[in-house]
Design an enzyme around this catalytic site. Structure first.
Site: not given
Ligand code: PLP
Length: 393
Positions: A59, A336
């Site tokens: 990321t 998640c």
């Protein structure tokens, strides 16, 4: 006269040992080790050594690639007029685009078909004169669908550039593009009229070819834990000539470990893919025929060999917890953890499935040494869990 000490005295613990940026002996040695790891990774990707950058995770580098400059750089250098991406990118990637939208960028989110694929034609149709970046993931982490990156890069190469006067670019950029190269500080080469193609390749190592020349991308992001490497490190490929303000940030031993795991993953790839593809077919066929109410998410073709994602007739989290009690670890949707998946996985929803289907989707990702008998056991347990809980939901 003071003689040289036999044993070296290390007094830079504030920076830490193995700091490749230090200019003293230990630093130079750490730098040399880092360069060896970089060269090996470059070889696996068929790129030049100076096209590989290390970072704490995918990321972080992805953010730098998308912003064009590091997020800390001057605001006017960050502006990216138009970006094309898909609705099924990883949430960490989508978050970067949302931030860019807040800074004034326009973002087109391509919708995949019901099997989870976007096409080169869709990308082509989304292009605008001021499109700077196209970011399409190579393989999806939830449903395993493999996007046609080669076709997209070929389409971009063959695409005729619009004549400069039709371009809706700012006066500032027009002046810059006409200026001699040396004066175009801050504009990555090749970015002025041609969009750059970035691909999130996090799920690819060990499962898909990662030869960057053949894929034809300009930038790609990778994350070590996804191919058995250590947590806290990733790397990026950034084609030479693209000026992006990224600096290596990593511990040398992590980089060495990551490099070793990448080489192993690539070496065993073909054998592993053929083994996993057979197991996956066995698993999918039996799940669909043996347990009522199961649907496969994503197409069967062009899918990661280790990925099975199904809609079950029960709540996904309940299913994960029940399977866990039998010693089976699977994941609900995108694994998640932040709790922001309450509305269901954005990937499953983008396939056109309902919120209920998204909330009952479970992902199995094969790896290690799964055997047919283990998969048989999983199916027996799953059937039992579904039978027990079907009427509860
Ligand atoms: N992209 C994909 C496809 C992923 O699966 C992940 C993590 O699971 C990421 C990006 C984020 O990677 P990182 O955690 O290294 O930032």
């Amino acid at each position: 006269m003071i003689g040289k000490m036999k044993k070296r005295i290390f007094l830079d613990y504030a920076a830490g040992k193995d700091n490749p940026n230090a200019i003293y002996k230990e630093g130079r040695e750490a730098r040399a080790r880092l360069e060896v790891a970089r060269a090996k990774i470059a070889k696996v990707l068929s790129v030049a050594t100076d096209e590989i950058y290390f970072s704490a995770n995918a990321t972080q580098l992805f953010t730098a690639c998308s912003f064009g400059q590091s997020p800390q750089s001057r605001r006017d250098e960050q502006l990216l007029p138009h970006i094309v991406t898909t609705l099924i990118e990883h949430s960490s990637v989508l978050e970067v685009f949302r931030k860019l939208e807040c800074l004034g960028a326009k973002v087109t989110y391509l919708k995949p078909d019901h099997e989870g694929f976007v096409t080169a034609k869709q990308v082509q149709e989304a292009l605008q004169p001021d499109t700077r970046l196209i970011s399409i993931m190579y393989a999806n982490n939830e449903i395993g669908t493999i996007q046609p990156i080669k076709e997209i890069s070929r389409m971009l190469r063959l695409r005729k550039k619009p004549p400069p006067k039709t371009l809706a670019i700012s006066a500032r950029e027009r002046i810059r593009s006409l200026a001699p190269v040396a004066l175009r500080e801050g504009i990555p080469e090749g970015i002025s009229f041609n969009p750059l193609l970035h691909s999130d390749c996090v799920q690819a190592p060990g499962l898909l070819p990662i030869d960057m020349q053949s894929l034809g991308v300009d930038m790609a992001s990778f994350s070590a834990p996804k191919f058995g490497g250590p947590a806290g490190i990733g790397f990026d490929y950034i084609r030479r000539g693209i000026r992006i303000n990224v600096r290596d940030a990593c511990a040398v031993d992590l980089a060495e470990n990551m490099c070793e795991k990448l080489e192993q993953a690539e070496k065993s790839r073909e054998k592993e893919v053929s083994r996993l593809t057979k197991l996956r077919a066995y698993f999918i066929d039996n799940l669909l025929s043996w347990i009522p109410g199961i649907q496969l998410n994503g197409g069967q073709e062009n899918r990661l060999s280790n990925n099975v994602n199904i809609v079950t007739p029960i709540d996904a989290e309940l299913c994960v917890l029940e399977l866990d009690r039998y010693g089976i670890a699977v994941s609900a949707g995108a694994a998640c953890s932040s709790g922001d998946c309450a509305d269901g996985s954005h990937v499953i929803l983008a396939l056109g499935k309902s919120k209920k289907e998204a909330n009952s989707s479970v992902r199995f990702s094969l790896g290690g040494e799964p055997s047919k008998s283990q998969l048989d056991y999983v199916m027996k347990v799953l059937k039992k869990v579904i039978d027990k809980n079907t009427n509860l939901w």
